[in-house]
Design an enzyme around this catalytic site. Structure first.
Site, PDB file in Angstrom:
ATOM      1  N   GLY A   1       6.156   0.662   5.789  1.00  0.00           N
ATOM      2  CA  GLY A   1       7.247  -0.577   5.258  1.00  0.00           C
ATOM      3  C   GLY A   1       7.462   0.050   3.739  1.00  0.00           C
ATOM      4  N   CYS A   2       6.430   0.541   2.905  1.00  0.00           N
ATOM      5  CA  CYS A   2       6.427   0.735   1.671  1.00  0.00           C
ATOM      6  C   CYS A   2       6.913   1.927   1.137  1.00  0.00           C
ATOM      7  CB  CYS A   2       5.420   0.452   1.127  1.00  0.00           C
ATOM      8  SG  CYS A   2       3.551  -0.930   1.077  1.00  0.00           S
ATOM      9  N   THR A   3       6.426   2.722   2.248  1.00  0.00           N
ATOM     10  CA  THR A   3       7.107   4.226   2.218  1.00  0.00           C
ATOM     11  C   THR A   3       8.754   4.424   1.569  1.00  0.00           C
ATOM     12  OG1 THR A   3       5.571   5.490   2.497  1.00  0.00           O
ATOM     13  CG2 THR A   3       8.024   6.326   2.708  1.00  0.00           C
TER      14      THR A   3
ATOM     15  N   LYS B   1       1.424  -1.277  -0.072  1.00  0.00           N
ATOM     16  CA  LYS B   1      -0.016  -0.524  -0.132  1.00  0.00           C
ATOM     17  C   LYS B   1       1.134   1.132  -0.006  1.00  0.00           C
ATOM     18  CE  LYS B   1      -3.885   1.996   2.638  1.00  0.00           C
ATOM     19  NZ  LYS B   1      -5.038   1.993   0.479  1.00  0.00           N
TER      20      LYS B   1
ATOM     21  N   ALA C   1       9.861   2.089  -1.256  1.00  0.00           N
ATOM     22  CA  ALA C   1      10.342   2.731  -2.576  1.00  0.00           C
ATOM     23  C   ALA C   1      10.953   4.127  -2.891  1.00  0.00           C
ATOM     24  CB  ALA C   1       8.751   4.026  -2.314  1.00  0.00           C
TER      25      ALA C   1
END
Length: 202
Positions: A98-100, A93, A103
């Site tokens: 974690g995704c930030t 998401k 990325a």
């Protein structure tokens, strides 16, 4: 008549796997209890589909030929990257910790990845609008695919059943596929280090 119907299904889908006994039982139920039988048949069909979609990809396999849209609604296909290496990373998401981190690590090492011949594309089930905000906020230099119907996830086996606090649900498995210039899987990263992901690719 029942046997003939089964043979018809086999001839239409020669590579599909049907259990004859279960299939015939469902047909008998369909004749006697149509609503209940339809429910069971739909459930069984979903299990077959999920099983087929969850077939594990291996290094050396041809990468599934995906097609989707990016954050701007523009089409994006695997064939667009023919002759180049592609880092196709699936994440749960936009704008989550974690995704930030993942990325931003790919962003900070993007020049090095490009020098090594890699293009980067992220995939999640977020909308194009969500992707645009994520890209703007974090100044991401690569495209993100809005796979809202999880079709590409299904192709790569990254739409999986998860569990949280005893509740089961379907979501994205964080996984990265490195695809070579010939369109074959060069590397599959299952245990992603979100803060050091570029190093795992390189």
């Amino acid at each position: 008549m029942v046997q003939g119907s089964y043979e018809g299904v086999e001839s239409k889908w020669p590579h599909a796997h049907f259990e004859p006994g279960l299939f015939l039982s469902m047909q008998r139920l369909l004749l006697s209890y149509p609503y209940f039988a339809c429910f069971l048949f739909a459930l069984y069909s979903e299990i077959l589909i999920k099983t087929a979609m969850s077939m594990t990809l291996k290094v050396g396999d041809p990468a599934p030929a995906f097609e989707g849209i990016d954050q701007d609604g523009q089409p994006i296909r695997l064939s667009d990257f023919r002759g180049r290496k592609l880092v196709l990373y699936f994440y749960p998401k936009d704008n989550t910790p974690g995704c930030t981190a993942q990325a931003c690590d790919l962003r900070d090492n993007h020049a090095e990845l490009q020098q090594a011949g890699y293009e980067v594309v992220g995939v999640s089930t977020d909308s194009p609008a969500s992707h645009r905000k994520f890209i703007t906020r974090k100044q991401l230099p690569f495209r993100l695919i809005a796979d809202e119907d999880h079709k590409i996830h299904d192709q790569y086996g990254t739409w999986v059943q998860k569990s949280m606090f005893g509740k089961k649900y379907w979501g994205t498995a964080r996984q990265t596929f490195v695809i070579d210039e010939a369109g074959k899987l060069e590397k599959i990263i299952d245990k992603v280090k979100t803060g050091a992901h570029a190093a795992q690719v390189l």
